[in-house]
Design an enzyme around this catalytic site. Structure first.
Site, PDB file in Angstrom:
ATOM      1  N   LYS A  83       0.852  -1.190   0.000  1.00  0.00           N
ATOM      2  CA  LYS A  83       0.000   0.000   0.000  1.00  0.00           C
ATOM      3  C   LYS A  83       0.899   1.257   0.000  1.00  0.00           C
ATOM      4  O   LYS A  83       1.861   1.320   0.752  1.00  0.00           O
ATOM      5  CB  LYS A  83      -0.899  -0.020   1.236  1.00  0.00           C
ATOM      6  N   GLU A 123     -19.246  -4.228  11.161  1.00  0.00           N
ATOM      7  CA  GLU A 123     -20.131  -3.410  11.996  1.00  0.00           C
ATOM      8  C   GLU A 123     -21.206  -4.268  12.669  1.00  0.00           C
ATOM      9  O   GLU A 123     -21.567  -4.031  13.824  1.00  0.00           O
ATOM     10  CB  GLU A 123     -20.796  -2.329  11.139  1.00  0.00           C
ATOM     11  N   ARG A 130     -25.057  -0.681   8.361  1.00  0.00           N
ATOM     12  CA  ARG A 130     -24.820  -2.121   8.261  1.00  0.00           C
ATOM     13  C   ARG A 130     -25.337  -2.873   9.490  1.00  0.00           C
ATOM     14  O   ARG A 130     -25.629  -4.061   9.443  1.00  0.00           O
ATOM     15  CB  ARG A 130     -23.300  -2.411   8.122  1.00  0.00           C
TER      16      ARG A 130
HETATM   17  C1  LIG Z   1     -18.945  -1.177   5.601  1.00  0.00           C
HETATM   18  C2  LIG Z   1     -17.714  -0.312   5.580  1.00  0.00           C
HETATM   19  N1  LIG Z   1     -17.019  -0.149   6.712  1.00  0.00           N
HETATM   20  C3  LIG Z   1     -15.919   0.621   6.737  1.00  0.00           C
HETATM   21  C4  LIG Z   1     -15.484   1.256   5.594  1.00  0.00           C
HETATM   22  C5  LIG Z   1     -14.281   2.183   5.641  1.00  0.00           C
HETATM   23  N2  LIG Z   1     -13.203   1.691   4.791  1.00  0.00           N
HETATM   24  C6  LIG Z   1     -12.976   2.150   3.571  1.00  0.00           C
HETATM   25  S1  LIG Z   1     -11.668   1.436   2.828  1.00  0.00           S
HETATM   26  C7  LIG Z   1     -11.381   0.491   4.202  1.00  0.00           C
HETATM   27  C8  LIG Z   1     -10.229  -0.442   4.254  1.00  0.00           C
HETATM   28  C9  LIG Z   1     -10.282  -1.366   3.088  1.00  0.00           C
HETATM   29  O1  LIG Z   1      -9.114  -2.171   3.160  1.00  0.00           O
HETATM   30  P1  LIG Z   1      -8.773  -3.041   1.900  1.00  0.00           P
HETATM   31  O2  LIG Z   1     -10.009  -3.683   1.410  1.00  0.00           O
HETATM   32  O3  LIG Z   1      -7.673  -3.925   2.301  1.00  0.00           O
HETATM   33  O4  LIG Z   1      -8.332  -1.995   0.795  1.00  0.00           O
HETATM   34  P2  LIG Z   1      -6.940  -1.195   0.679  1.00  0.00           P
HETATM   35  O5  LIG Z   1      -7.273   0.235   1.018  1.00  0.00           O
HETATM   36  O6  LIG Z   1      -5.975  -1.825   1.624  1.00  0.00           O
HETATM   37  O7  LIG Z   1      -6.531  -1.365  -0.748  1.00  0.00           O
HETATM   38  C10 LIG Z   1     -12.309   0.740   5.180  1.00  0.00           C
HETATM   39  C11 LIG Z   1     -12.329   0.107   6.526  1.00  0.00           C
HETATM   40  C12 LIG Z   1     -16.242   1.056   4.420  1.00  0.00           C
HETATM   41  N3  LIG Z   1     -15.893   1.660   3.261  1.00  0.00           N
HETATM   42  N4  LIG Z   1     -17.330   0.263   4.435  1.00  0.00           N
HETATM   43 MG   LIG Z   2      -5.686  -3.805   2.182  1.00  0.00          MG
END
Ligand SMILES: Cc1ncc(C[n+]2csc(CCOP(=O)(O)OP(=O)(O)O)c2C)c(N)n1
Ligand SMILES: [Mg+2]
Ligand SMILES: CC(=O)[C@@H](O)[C@H](O)COP(=O)(O)O
Length: 630
Positions: free
Chosen positions: A280, A365, A393
């Site tokens: 990342k 959630e 959620r």
């Molecule tokens: C239901 C929900 N909860 C929390 C979030 C906040 N959120 C956005 S991106 C993310 C992390 C995603 O991690 P990953 O899928 O590994 O993607 P990366 O950014 O590492 O590429 C979170 C927790 C969300 N978008 N949707």
């Molecule tokens: Mg990730």
């Protein structure tokens, strides 16, 4: 520049691997330059450059469907699908969305913003494809964080059962927003260290072959040991057991290897999961070393084209985090729970102060809510810190597990109201409507930072059941912080401005109180006197004050940065209707019945009429006709 010549995905199909690698460098430079001005999800997009190039090089969007989970990491996809010239408008009003948007491009086939929906959608698209007798690819790109979301596991369970042809690309960078958590994350970590397994397996076999005679028996035993070792470590056995063909782990920044891997994956029948390891923030050292800080727009502020660490006025989030530490120092029952948003929810300092009292459950959630119910049932004080939009959620868990059993869970609902650049998938404008009708819940919203602190104190000392404090993603009003926190009498509103014989009362919540005060000043200059009420308890209503307003025969204007349908204002209307009080003239101002897109907070408020001027107009409209003409 190669990038200059790309206006659609077909434009890269004739590139050599060397040119694709050069293109990756150009895209990284482009992203850093553009986002240093606009902000945005920097580290996630820097990590997915080669992967997105490989997918568009090999497959044919939009016939082949690309489904980006969450969609915050779709900037490279947007660059390759003809939108590189729109990046100056990223997340701006009427500009390009920071997420997948069907009305932006035919290549944007599945919108998100909320995590973990891509696998269910991929199953749906594969189901439809097969019903229609078509043969396109369906490719979901999901991160290791999103994979911890319950929906992803529900979908995998079904996909593995149906065994339809589809591909899941697991983009594993070991990070959610914060470092990823959970058993799945730990499992993926073991796979990532898979080389150790291969080495151990090889050594074991060569050792056994050297032992004469008994070696054979031993070998069989060892085979079982090896197989059990495999069930602990080997790549992808969890996914294989769920019915997927697992391929990986593969270096997600090695373009030739990615291309070869996907070509192998294309030969596989049924669902295939390609496990891609990425970094990342790749290509921008600060983001590589601290991808949490550089994950999203609110993490850094742009200064003179350079990205600087987070600066700026404290938001309510910071006040919440600091006050929770003060309260937790005195009350050991307090446990903070976050679904994968420790930074955004202001809990990083709390976690440092109380490492074992801040629980990050991953993107879960629903689980967080029900876990908090049980924690409360055991006599502790769980503080469920969650963005309003993501609390959507956990609606049933809130109703069924927390409110129905009347358990003392504290909801710290952040991002309540418009959120600006993230737009309609992230606005926190529905929580009043989906919470206030649930029995037993108390809902508060502060007008300023001191009131937020007092509400937190109130909530911690309240044992009457679930209690929610909602606060916005805006800077605080800058009032002097009172060191002491005091409890507010439940269900009491505050008159913040009054007049000898007002003609109307304005009932405002949260940051709308400030607008109401401004409107009252304007009306006063025009000889129209109003009372301004801080309706800081959304539930229960201040019934004494509502009956007094009726007794005085005042017209009412309510204003909330929340859905007007089912919101606070409608609860005031219900209050009077339930008591057969019909001579009140009431006007509700709030977010209308449509999705308000991305832009700045002020632009969003202006678009729907959340403004002092609007309050002035509505107060005047309620005046008796003769007075309106005066
Ligand atoms: C239901 C929900 N909860 C929390 C979030 C906040 N959120 C956005 S991106 C993310 C992390 C995603 O991690 P990953 O899928 O590994 O993607 P990366 O950014 O590492 O590429 C979170 C927790 C969300 N978008 N949707
Ligand atoms: Mg990730
Ligand atoms: C993509 C996602 O859902 C989060 O990164 C979100 O954008 C964070 O919002 P804040 O910037 O308000 O913390």
């Amino acid at each position: 520049m190669l990038l200059d010549r790309i206006n659609e995905p077909g434009d890269i199909k004739h590139y050599s691997v060397e040119e694709l690698e050069l293109l990756a460098q150009e895209i990284r430079t482009f992203l850093i330059e553009k986002l240093s001005v606009t902000g945005g999800h920097l580290s996630s997009n820097l990590g997915i450059v080669e992967l997105t190039i490989a997918l568009h090089y090999l497959y044919n969007s939009p016939v082949d469907k690309f489904l980006f989970d969450v969609g915050h990491q779709s900037y490279v996809h947007k660059i390759l699908t003809g939108r590189k010239d729109r990046f100056d408008t990223l997340k701006k009003y009427k500009g390009m969305s920071g997420f997948i948007k069907r009305n932006e491009s035919v290549h944007d086939v599945w919108e998100a913003g909320h995590s973990s929906t891509s696998l269910s959608a991929a199953m749906g698209m594969a189901l439809a494809r097969d019903f229609k007798g078509e043969s396109n690819k369906v490719i979901a790109i999901i991160g290791d964080g999103a994979m911890t979301g319950g929906m992803a596991l529900e979908a995998m369970n079904h996909i593995g059962h149906e065994k339809k042809d589809l591909m899941v690309v697991l983009n594993d960078n070991e990070m959610s927003i914060a470092p990823n958590v959970g058993a799945i994350h730990n499992y993926l970590s073991r796979i990532r260290s898979d080389k150790n397994y291969k080495k151990a397996k090889g050594e074991l076999e060569s050792l056994l072959k050297k032992i004469p005679s008994i070696g054979g028996t031993l070998a069989k035993t060892a085979e079982k040991v090896k197989d059990s070792l495999k069930y602990m470590v080997v790549s992808g056995v969890l996914f294989e057991e769920l019915g997927f063909n697992y391929i990986g782990p593969v270096d997600g920044h090695n373009l030739p290897l990615l291309l070869e891997t996907f070509k192998q994956a294309d030969k596989v029948k049924g669902p295939v999961l390609v496990h891609v390891i990425t970094r990342k923030g790749k290509g921008y050292l600060p983001a590589e070393e601290d991808s949490h800080t550089w994950h999203g727009a609110s993490s850094y502020k742009i200064e003179s084209g350079q990205m600087a660490k987070a600066v700026g006025n404290p938001m309510y989030t910071e006040i919440f985090g600091n006050a929770l530490i003060e309260l937790a120092e005195k009350d050991t029952r307090i446990i903070a729970v976050t679904p994968a948003m420790p930074g955004g929810s202001g809990l990083l300092k709390f976690a440092k102060a109380f490492p074992n009292r801040m629980i990050d459950v991953g993107i879960a959630e629903e689980h967080a809510a029900t876990m908090c119910a049980a924690v409360a049932g055991e006599g502790l004080k769980p503080v469920f810190a969650v963005y309003s939009t993501f609390l959507q959620r956990a609606y049933d868990q809130t109703l069924h597990d927390i409110c129905r059993m009347n358990l003392n869970v504290i909801f710290a609902i952040d991002r309540a109201g418009f959120v600006g650049g993230d737009g309609e998938t992230h606005h926190g404008v529905y929580d009043i409507a989906f919470l206030r009708h649930i029995p037993n819940i108390t809902i508060m919203m502060p007008k300023d930072e001191n009131e937020l602190r007092n509400m937190m104190y109130t909530a911690v000392h309240y044992d009457g059941g679930p209690i929610a404090i909602r606060y916005p993603r805006v800077n605080t009003r800058g009032v002097t912080i009172d060191e002491t926190m005091t409890a507010l009498p439940i269900g009491t509103w505050e008159v913040v401005a009054d007049a000898p014989s007002p003609t109307a009362a304005i009932l405002a919540i949260g940051p709308m109180v400030q607008l109401a005060e401004e409107a009252a000043e304007t009306l006063k200059r025009e000889g129209i006197h109003v009372r301004v009420i801080n309706a800081r308890f959304i539930k229960p209503l201040d019934e004494t004050m509502l009956l007094q307003l009726a007794k005085e025969g005042l017209n009412l204007v309510t204003i909330e940065e929340a859905s007007v349908k089912g919101g606070f204002g409608s609860s005031v209307l219900e209050f009077y209707a339930d008591r057969n009080i019909y001579d009140m003239r009431v006007k509700n101002i709030g977010v209308p019945d449509y999705f308000v897109e991305h832009g700045s907070l002020n632009e969003q408020r202006a678009e729907v009429g959340l403004a002092a001027e609007r309050i002035v107009t509505e107060v005047k409209n309620l005046l008796p006709k003769k007075r309106q003409r005066a």
